[in-house]
Design a protein around this motif. Structure first.
Motif, mmCIF file in Angstrom:
data_model
loop_
_atom_site.group_PDB
_atom_site.id
_atom_site.type_symbol
_atom_site.label_atom_id
_atom_site.label_comp_id
_atom_site.label_asym_id
_atom_site.label_seq_id
_atom_site.Cartn_x
_atom_site.Cartn_y
_atom_site.Cartn_z
ATOM 1 N N GLY A 15 0.842 -1.193 0.000
ATOM 2 C CA GLY A 15 0.000 0.000 0.000
ATOM 3 C C GLY A 15 0.875 1.240 0.000
ATOM 4 O O GLY A 15 0.806 2.086 -0.900
ATOM 5 N N ASP A 34 9.170 3.787 7.036
ATOM 6 C CA ASP A 34 8.824 2.383 7.305
ATOM 7 C C ASP A 34 9.698 1.833 8.428
ATOM 8 O O ASP A 34 10.906 2.075 8.463
ATOM 9 N N ALA A 35 9.062 1.052 9.293
ATOM 10 C CA ALA A 35 9.750 0.581 10.504
ATOM 11 C C ALA A 35 10.284 -0.843 10.392
ATOM 12 O O ALA A 35 11.008 -1.295 11.282
ATOM 13 N N THR A 48 4.641 -6.450 5.172
ATOM 14 C CA THR A 48 4.291 -7.844 5.428
ATOM 15 C C THR A 48 4.392 -8.647 4.141
ATOM 16 O O THR A 48 4.946 -9.745 4.098
ATOM 17 N N LYS A 58 4.933 -17.723 -1.435
ATOM 18 C CA LYS A 58 4.895 -18.299 -2.784
ATOM 19 C C LYS A 58 6.223 -18.959 -3.148
ATOM 20 O O LYS A 58 6.267 -19.964 -3.870
ATOM 21 N N GLY A 122 6.895 5.854 12.428
ATOM 22 C CA GLY A 122 6.289 7.176 12.220
ATOM 23 C C GLY A 122 5.130 7.385 13.192
ATOM 24 O O GLY A 122 4.253 6.535 13.293
ATOM 25 N N GLY A 156 -0.646 -1.347 7.804
ATOM 26 C CA GLY A 156 -0.843 -2.787 7.637
ATOM 27 C C GLY A 156 -1.547 -3.483 8.791
ATOM 28 O O GLY A 156 -2.355 -2.899 9.511
ATOM 29 N N ASP A 324 -4.385 -2.835 4.572
ATOM 30 C CA ASP A 324 -4.889 -3.703 5.637
ATOM 31 C C ASP A 324 -5.401 -2.935 6.847
ATOM 32 O O ASP A 324 -6.184 -3.468 7.630
ATOM 33 N N ALA A 332 -2.765 -7.608 -0.933
ATOM 34 C CA ALA A 332 -1.728 -6.673 -1.357
ATOM 35 C C ALA A 332 -2.198 -5.814 -2.522
ATOM 36 O O ALA A 332 -1.951 -4.599 -2.552
HETATM 37 P P1 FAD Z 1 1.831 -4.161 5.198
HETATM 38 O O1 FAD Z 1 2.331 -4.953 4.070
HETATM 39 O O2 FAD Z 1 1.546 -4.853 6.479
HETATM 40 O O3 FAD Z 1 2.926 -3.044 5.454
HETATM 41 C C1 FAD Z 1 2.860 -2.159 6.525
HETATM 42 C C2 FAD Z 1 4.256 -1.656 6.821
HETATM 43 O O4 FAD Z 1 4.137 -0.551 7.707
HETATM 44 C C3 FAD Z 1 5.159 -2.661 7.520
HETATM 45 O O5 FAD Z 1 6.428 -2.626 6.943
HETATM 46 C C4 FAD Z 1 5.227 -2.162 8.953
HETATM 47 O O6 FAD Z 1 6.444 -2.487 9.597
HETATM 48 C C5 FAD Z 1 5.123 -0.680 8.724
HETATM 49 N N1 FAD Z 1 4.637 0.092 9.863
HETATM 50 C C6 FAD Z 1 3.615 -0.178 10.705
HETATM 51 N N2 FAD Z 1 3.437 0.831 11.573
HETATM 52 C C7 FAD Z 1 4.362 1.769 11.261
HETATM 53 C C8 FAD Z 1 4.664 3.049 11.776
HETATM 54 N N3 FAD Z 1 3.955 3.610 12.773
HETATM 55 N N4 FAD Z 1 5.686 3.725 11.223
HETATM 56 C C9 FAD Z 1 6.405 3.199 10.207
HETATM 57 N N5 FAD Z 1 6.147 2.000 9.670
HETATM 58 C C10 FAD Z 1 5.134 1.307 10.182
HETATM 59 N N6 FAD Z 1 -2.029 -10.828 -0.079
HETATM 60 C C11 FAD Z 1 -2.169 -11.046 -1.395
HETATM 61 O O7 FAD Z 1 -2.769 -10.219 -2.094
HETATM 62 N N7 FAD Z 1 -1.644 -12.162 -2.007
HETATM 63 C C12 FAD Z 1 -0.978 -13.096 -1.289
HETATM 64 O O8 FAD Z 1 -0.518 -14.096 -1.860
HETATM 65 C C13 FAD Z 1 -0.815 -12.903 0.103
HETATM 66 N N8 FAD Z 1 -0.149 -13.808 0.831
HETATM 67 C C14 FAD Z 1 0.022 -13.583 2.173
HETATM 68 C C15 FAD Z 1 0.705 -14.528 2.910
HETATM 69 C C16 FAD Z 1 0.900 -14.337 4.268
HETATM 70 C C17 FAD Z 1 1.636 -15.370 5.069
HETATM 71 C C18 FAD Z 1 0.412 -13.145 4.889
HETATM 72 C C19 FAD Z 1 0.639 -12.883 6.357
HETATM 73 C C20 FAD Z 1 -0.273 -12.193 4.158
HETATM 74 C C21 FAD Z 1 -0.483 -12.410 2.791
HETATM 75 N N9 FAD Z 1 -1.189 -11.500 2.014
HETATM 76 C C22 FAD Z 1 -1.365 -11.727 0.682
HETATM 77 C C23 FAD Z 1 -1.745 -10.260 2.587
HETATM 78 C C24 FAD Z 1 -0.819 -9.069 2.294
HETATM 79 O O9 FAD Z 1 0.457 -9.351 2.826
HETATM 80 C C25 FAD Z 1 -1.380 -7.798 2.901
HETATM 81 O O10 FAD Z 1 -2.702 -7.604 2.445
HETATM 82 C C26 FAD Z 1 -0.532 -6.608 2.484
HETATM 83 O O11 FAD Z 1 0.792 -6.761 2.913
HETATM 84 C C27 FAD Z 1 -1.102 -5.315 3.055
HETATM 85 O O12 FAD Z 1 -0.308 -4.257 2.642
HETATM 86 P P2 FAD Z 1 -0.184 -2.918 3.490
HETATM 87 O O13 FAD Z 1 0.715 -2.035 2.710
HETATM 88 O O14 FAD Z 1 -1.525 -2.433 3.859
HETATM 89 O O15 FAD Z 1 0.519 -3.347 4.862
#
Ligand code: FAD
Ligand code: NAI
Length: 477
Positions: A15, A34-35, A48, A58, A122, A156, A324, A332
């Motif tokens: 995201g 990012d942390a 994540t 995968k 952050g 996330g 998320d 994702a």
């Molecule tokens: P995230 O990827 O969770 O990223 C958030 C980031 O923000 C992290 O790096 C975190 O450390 C950072 N963060 C949090 N708080 C702070 C803060 N205050 N300051 C700075 N940084 C911060 N989805 C799919 O579409 N296809 C798949 O095949 C799939 N497989 C998956 C398999 C597993 C095992 C898991 C656990 C999830 C899977 N997902 C899959 C789901 C997918 O990983 C998430 O939907 C996606 O990562 C969400 O993206 P995001 O950017 O919202 O958050």
């Protein structure tokens, strides 16, 4: 003195990093905070998804499928290999290499697009005039302060915990531990037959573990079309060999240094079963820890998600949230599309993310994928529909691959013929589902799909046949 930006993105997952790149492309001065730190304690972009989710899972699925194929499939091709062995350390090294390569790729993209790449946690601190003040800390110490007109929150999710059962990622594992087991456990327990449970259960089963999955719901994959879900249950239990128990009520869980004992009830009977490792995969919760929601009055909903409107705008001016950490599927590609849309909205454009055409894929073998409404949803909504189904059993390409198993089901409006859903289980359906997404985005009728030329021999011919079948004119059915 604070660093000044038009846009600060908090979170560098699919995201956040995509939102940052798009914002920079649109001419905004942009930073991404990012942390995430990898197991070596080094910053690793990608969230994540890249570090402990989509990509490593995968990679391991592919390794385990290769191991299975060499033992159980190659002989059919006339290929024999002497005693296959799995080197788990090497398999994990390969997976980690893929993560490092992609994480470095995101850093490169940040440089290329002039996104300031800031490592740390952050925290929203205060409103100062028209700007938001964000503090960045690392290991508890403040390392930076930033000011931004717009903030995009993309923090996330984290694994949902089973009450009273802390994950230590040694005996009781969440996704991080499940992706990093250093040896194949003899008896692996999994709580939750959702996406993670099925994918990770498949990996370790194919590598040699006995896998038991304990699921609370009485229905298998309740969100999927139930015809496909039933076929999936059969394939995953009979062929993959997962022992999936539905309608289970989990009781006390006791972990020692060597074993984890899970007590559960099934059909009124009490059971206790001992595992060598236990994966808990019972869903994920939004991650707002350390974000400073209270400092600025950021509103969360009753389930802890950041409350947003249809445009991903929060209750605060200039603060947006995506992925998320907000409502909607935890996927994702959903997070990325919201990221692009928010950056474009900040630039005054009018993008739209249609939740009705988000594809779902479960990367088991066979794969399961869908887009649009299930037959159950259409019935519940009283929508008259017609359906066409076709199997992979006689498909030449699937036979050649040795994976001639599965079904494609197309659902279309009985009155207008517009495609309402495409559901599938079979080889590479993670790729085939795109045809459904494109068709539905273009508001195609099933006749459109039926009249489009599909390459021969290809797996996509099964989609073609399903569309023909919806009009009762399948050629090979
Ligand atoms: P995230 O990827 O969770 O990223 C958030 C980031 O923000 C992290 O790096 C975190 O450390 C950072 N963060 C949090 N708080 C702070 C803060 N205050 N300051 C700075 N940084 C911060 N989805 C799919 O579409 N296809 C798949 O095949 C799939 N497989 C998956 C398999 C597993 C095992 C898991 C656990 C999830 C899977 N997902 C899959 C789901 C997918 O990983 C998430 O939907 C996606 O990562 C969400 O993206 P995001 O950017 O919202 O958050
Ligand atoms: P999930 O929501 O997919 O599945 C959780 C399962 O656990 C459900 O079936 C639920 O009924 C069950 N459950 C809940 N509480 C329970 C309890 N107390 N006892 C027994 N069972 C219980 O969640 P999962 O697998 O943890 O994955 C989280 C999310 O990550 C997914 O919803 C998905 O959004 C994303 N993901 C996506 C993947 C993909 O797109 N291929 C792969 C993996 C994860």
């Amino acid at each position: 003195m604070s660093q000044q930006f038009d846009v600060v993105v908090i979170g560098g997952g699919p995201g956040g990093y995509v939102a940052a790149i798009r914002a920079a492309q649109l001419g905004f001065s942009t930073a991404c905070v990012d942390a995430f730190k990898n197991p070596e304690g080094k910053p690793s972009l990608g969230g994540t998804c890249l570090n402990v989710g989509c990509i490593p899972s995968k990679a391991l699925l592919q390794s385990s499928e290769n191991f299975h194929a060499i033992q159980h499939e190659f002989a059919n091709h006339g290929i024999t290999a002497s005693s296959a062995k799995i080197d788990v350390a090497k398999m994990l090294e390969r997976k980690n290499g893929i993560i490092s390569k992609n994480a470095a790729g995101i850093s490169f993209l940040f440089k290329k697009n002039k996104v300031a790449n800031i490592h740390g946690l952050g925290t929203l601190k205060a409103r100062q005039g028209e700007k938001w003040l964000i503090e960045v800390s690392d290991n508890g110490a403040v390392v930076d302060t930033l000011e931004a007109t717009h903030v995009i929150l993309a923090t996330g999710s984290t694994p949902r915990q089973l009450p009273g059962v802390p994950t230590d990622n040694h005996m009781v594992l969440d996704n991080e531990g499940a992706l990093a087991l250093s040896a194949v456990p003899k008896r692996l327990g999994v709580i939750g037959a959702g996406v993670i449970g099925l994918e990770m259960g498949s990996v370790w089963k194919r590598l040699g573990a006995e896998v038991t999955i304990l699921e609370a719901a009485p229905t298998f994959l309740a969100a999927a079309d139930q015809q496909i879900a039933k076929e999936a249950f059969k394939a995953l239990t009979k062929d993959t060999g997962l022992d999936i128990k539905l309608g289970v009520k989990i009781g006390e869980i006791k972990a020692t240094k060597k074993h984890v004992t899970v007590n559960y009830e099934l059909n009124g009977e009490s059971h206790a079963v001992e595992f060598d490792k236990l994966i808990v995969s019972i869903g994920r919760v939004p991650n707002t820890a350390g974000l400073g929601a209270d400092n600025v009055g950021l509103q969360l909903d009753e389930r802890g998600f950041i409350a947003v409107d249809d445009h991903c705008h929060t209750n605060l001016p200039g603060i947006w949230a995506i992925g998320d950490v907000v409502r909607g599927p935890m996927l994702a590609h959903k997070a990325s599309e919201e990221g692009v849309a928010v950056a474009e909205r900040i630039a005054g454009q009018k993008p739209h993310v249609d939740f009705g055409v988000i594809p779902w894929v479960i990367y088991t073998s066979p794969e399961i994928a869908w887009v649009g409404k299930t037959e159950e949803q259409l019935k519940a909504e009283g929508i008259e529909y017609k359906k066409g189904t076709s199997g992979f059993g006689a498909n030449g390409r699937a036979l050649g691959m040795g994976h001639a198993q599965g079904t494609v089901k197309l659902l279309a409006c009985a009155k207008t013929d517009r495609i309402l859903g495409l559901h599938m289980i079979g080889p590479m359906v993670s790729e085939l589902v795109s045809e459904g997404v494109v068709s539905m985005e273009f508001k195609a009728a099933s006749e459109d799909l039926a009249r489009i030329i599909h390459a021969h021999p290809s797996l996509s011919e099964v989609v073609h046949e399903a569309a023909l079948a919806a009009d009762k004119r399948a050629l090979h059915g």
